[in-house]
Design a protein around this motif. Structure first.
Motif, PDB file in Angstrom:
ATOM      1  N   ALA A   1      44.180  40.379  38.218  1.00 47.99           N
ATOM      2  CA  ALA A   1      43.490  39.057  37.868  1.00 47.99           C
ATOM      3  C   ALA A   1      42.283  38.962  38.573  1.00 47.99           C
TER       4      ALA A   1
ATOM      5  N   GLY B   1      38.401  39.465  37.286  1.00 45.76           N
ATOM      6  CA  GLY B   1      37.526  38.287  37.606  1.00 45.76           C
ATOM      7  C   GLY B   1      36.010  38.713  38.168  1.00 45.76           C
TER       8      GLY B   1
ATOM      9  N   TYR C   1      42.109  35.644  29.528  1.00 47.78           N
ATOM     10  CA  TYR C   1      41.807  35.873  30.991  1.00 47.78           C
ATOM     11  C   TYR C   1      42.483  34.529  31.491  1.00 47.78           C
TER      12      TYR C   1
ATOM     13  N   GLN D   1      45.385  33.930  34.313  1.00 45.18           N
ATOM     14  CA  GLN D   1      45.045  33.193  35.402  1.00 45.18           C
ATOM     15  C   GLN D   1      46.193  32.234  35.801  1.00 45.18           C
TER      16      GLN D   1
END
Length: 154
Positions: free
Chosen positions: A48, A52, A108, A112
């Protein structure tokens, strides 16, 4: 070719190479290494975080690709003046951007949230969806590069 069109092509290619090359690295190197070396409680937050950071560069690359692409189209006199392969590259690029938008703003954030909540099965499912969508975008990106190089010959 004069300096300005050549510079636009350079920026356009660098942006595309970052995006497509980055997808290849994430898909074929980073993710498999993380799967081989890290258990889910470490792997999922790592992936993750890596995504990012990558997404920041992809967003810049997309903006640069759009800006340079539109500038090159305008310098050429508009879409009517361009080979069908340029139309195809633009269409595929827009599809890729839509897929990226879905990943970045749809999948995404759920990944998260699942990572923060330590919901490993949910996070793994979201990461797997990212993997599949990145594989699709990678294939489309390779096709765009093929059209850029071979399009006029087809």
């Amino acid at each position: 070719m004069t300096f300005v069109p050549a510079f636009l092509v350079l920026l356009h290619l660098l942006a595309a190479a970052f995006w497509v090359g980055g997808m290849a690295v994430m898909h074929f190197a980073v993710r498999p290494a993380a799967v081989a070396m890290l258990e889910p409680p470490l792997r999922l937050p790592f992936m993750a975080a890596a995504l990012g950071r990558f997404f920041v560069g992809v967003s810049v690359s997309i903006g640069l690709s759009l800006a340079t692409g539109v500038a090159m189209i305008m310098l050429a006199g508009g879409m009517r003046q361009l080979h069908w392969s340029v139309h195809a590259m633009l269409a595929l690029g827009l599809v890729m951007m839509a897929i990226y938008g879905h990943i970045r703003f749809g999948v995404y954030p759920k990944l998260q949230r699942a990572v923060v909540a330590r919901e490993w099965p949910a996070a793994a499912g979201r990461l797997n969806l990212v993997r599949r969508l990145v594989a699709l975008n990678l294939a489309l990106g390779v096709l765009v590069f093929a059209l850029a190089v071979l399009g006029r010959a087809l």
